[in-house]
Design a protein around this motif. Structure first.
Motif, PDB file in Angstrom:
ATOM      1  N   ALA A  64       0.834  -1.203   0.000  1.00  0.00           N
ATOM      2  CA  ALA A  64       0.000   0.000   0.000  1.00  0.00           C
ATOM      3  C   ALA A  64       0.870   1.254   0.000  1.00  0.00           C
ATOM      4  O   ALA A  64       0.590   2.218  -0.712  1.00  0.00           O
ATOM      5  N   ASN A  65       1.949   1.232   0.779  1.00  0.00           N
ATOM      6  CA  ASN A  65       2.882   2.352   0.808  1.00  0.00           C
ATOM      7  C   ASN A  65       3.558   2.523  -0.554  1.00  0.00           C
ATOM      8  O   ASN A  65       3.680   3.645  -1.056  1.00  0.00           O
ATOM      9  N   ASP A  66       3.999   1.416  -1.166  1.00  0.00           N
ATOM     10  CA  ASP A  66       4.629   1.479  -2.487  1.00  0.00           C
ATOM     11  C   ASP A  66       3.666   2.027  -3.545  1.00  0.00           C
ATOM     12  O   ASP A  66       4.042   2.840  -4.390  1.00  0.00           O
ATOM     13  N   VAL A  67       2.412   1.567  -3.503  1.00  0.00           N
ATOM     14  CA  VAL A  67       1.398   2.038  -4.446  1.00  0.00           C
ATOM     15  C   VAL A  67       1.202   3.544  -4.280  1.00  0.00           C
ATOM     16  O   VAL A  67       1.164   4.293  -5.253  1.00  0.00           O
ATOM     17  N   THR A  68       1.106   3.992  -3.050  1.00  0.00           N
ATOM     18  CA  THR A  68       0.898   5.408  -2.761  1.00  0.00           C
ATOM     19  C   THR A  68       2.065   6.254  -3.262  1.00  0.00           C
ATOM     20  O   THR A  68       1.870   7.271  -3.937  1.00  0.00           O
ATOM     21  N   PRO A 123     -15.934   1.805   3.799  1.00  0.00           N
ATOM     22  CA  PRO A 123     -16.524   3.090   4.207  1.00  0.00           C
ATOM     23  C   PRO A 123     -15.437   4.159   4.298  1.00  0.00           C
ATOM     24  O   PRO A 123     -14.264   3.843   4.553  1.00  0.00           O
ATOM     25  N   LYS A 124     -15.816   5.396   4.085  1.00  0.00           N
ATOM     26  CA  LYS A 124     -14.838   6.486   4.065  1.00  0.00           C
ATOM     27  C   LYS A 124     -14.021   6.541   5.353  1.00  0.00           C
ATOM     28  O   LYS A 124     -12.825   6.831   5.324  1.00  0.00           O
ATOM     29  N   ASN A 125     -14.647   6.217   6.487  1.00  0.00           N
ATOM     30  CA  ASN A 125     -13.919   6.307   7.752  1.00  0.00           C
ATOM     31  C   ASN A 125     -12.881   5.197   7.925  1.00  0.00           C
ATOM     32  O   ASN A 125     -12.147   5.204   8.907  1.00  0.00           O
ATOM     33  N   GLN A 126     -12.805   4.249   6.987  1.00  0.00           N
ATOM     34  CA  GLN A 126     -11.791   3.191   7.046  1.00  0.00           C
ATOM     35  C   GLN A 126     -10.796   3.271   5.893  1.00  0.00           C
ATOM     36  O   GLN A 126      -9.993   2.356   5.689  1.00  0.00           O
ATOM     37  N   LEU A 127     -10.825   4.360   5.125  1.00  0.00           N
ATOM     38  CA  LEU A 127      -9.891   4.501   4.009  1.00  0.00           C
ATOM     39  C   LEU A 127      -8.455   4.458   4.485  1.00  0.00           C
ATOM     40  O   LEU A 127      -8.129   4.973   5.557  1.00  0.00           O
ATOM     41  N   ARG A 128      -7.615   3.862   3.658  1.00  0.00           N
ATOM     42  CA  ARG A 128      -6.177   3.912   3.913  1.00  0.00           C
ATOM     43  C   ARG A 128      -5.470   4.104   2.581  1.00  0.00           C
ATOM     44  O   ARG A 128      -6.026   3.861   1.508  1.00  0.00           O
ATOM     45  N   ALA A 129      -4.264   4.587   2.661  1.00  0.00           N
ATOM     46  CA  ALA A 129      -3.483   4.841   1.458  1.00  0.00           C
ATOM     47  C   ALA A 129      -3.409   3.565   0.623  1.00  0.00           C
ATOM     48  O   ALA A 129      -3.261   2.470   1.147  1.00  0.00           O
ATOM     49  N   GLY A 130      -3.550   3.729  -0.688  1.00  0.00           N
ATOM     50  CA  GLY A 130      -3.528   2.595  -1.608  1.00  0.00           C
ATOM     51  C   GLY A 130      -4.905   2.108  -2.005  1.00  0.00           C
ATOM     52  O   GLY A 130      -5.038   1.321  -2.940  1.00  0.00           O
ATOM     53  N   TYR A 147      -6.252   6.612  -3.538  1.00  0.00           N
ATOM     54  CA  TYR A 147      -6.247   7.386  -2.300  1.00  0.00           C
ATOM     55  C   TYR A 147      -4.843   7.380  -1.711  1.00  0.00           C
ATOM     56  O   TYR A 147      -4.184   6.345  -1.647  1.00  0.00           O
ATOM     57  N   VAL A 148      -4.369   8.567  -1.294  1.00  0.00           N
ATOM     58  CA  VAL A 148      -3.007   8.674  -0.752  1.00  0.00           C
ATOM     59  C   VAL A 148      -2.977   9.158   0.692  1.00  0.00           C
ATOM     60  O   VAL A 148      -1.904   9.333   1.262  1.00  0.00           O
TER      61      VAL A 148
END
Length: 183
Positions: A64-68, A123-130, A147-148
């Motif tokens: 996820a970090n690499d994707v971001t 849900p928006k409140n659980q979004l994380r980078a990637g 999403y970053v």
């Protein structure tokens, strides 16, 4: 005439049916009609923002970090419809496809409409980078980005534009009914 009369379909759907081939399209319609189909995106009123069960996906935190970071590194690359490399430019789904393939060895669907059905809704409140950000006022998405963090996402906006970083809170994007997916 190679196909039977399709006048009972709306004028917007007829060219799609002809393009897909009537047999294939009818088999899909029959299959879809045989069981209730849940819309891929729940209506905003049905979203439970108090969900405490975390949504898991295939991306590790490192991926996820690499994707971001990869998505952020492509800011400024020209938009080009159908393109999917830094050398040729990107359209929105081409950007997503390139980043996920090169940084996470995951191959997402190539079209934005197909991304609608890929991954798990978040849900928006659980979004994380990637995570993916999908936009569209109908059931199918017509635009997408990555999403970053910090309520921001990277996307390839349109002809003449460049890959850029934008806020989910901008009036234009809020009006597009953003939905979120975790690969």
């Amino acid at each position: 005439m190679p196909y039977p009369n399709l006048q009972f379909f709306s004028p917007r759907i007829r060219p799609v049916l002809y393009g897909l081939g009537l047999t294939w399209a009818v088999s899909i319609l029959v299959a879809c009609g045989s069981a209730p189909v849940r819309a891929p995106f729940p209506s905003d009123s049905s979203l439970n923002t108090d969900i405490v069960t975390p949504v898991t996906g295939r991306l590790s935190p490192e991926q996820a970090n690499d994707v971001t970071l990869a998505a952020l590194g492509l800011v400024g690359t020209p938009y080009r419809y159908g393109a999917n490399t830094p050398e040729t430019g990107f359209d929105c789904s081409g950007l997503i496809n390139y980043v996920y393939q090169t940084r996470a060895s995951i191959t997402p669907p190539r079209t934005t409409a197909d991304l609608t059905f890929w991954g798990q809704s978040v849900p928006k409140n659980q979004l994380r980078a990637g995570d993916l950000v999908l936009f569209g006022k109908s059931t199918l998405a017509n635009h997408a980005g990555i999403y970053v963090g910090g309520d921001r996402f990277v996307h390839a906006p349109s002809t003449g534009g460049m890959v850029r970083l934008e806020s989910l809170d901008a009036r234009h994007w809020l009006a597009q009914k953003p939905r979120f997916k975790r690969p």
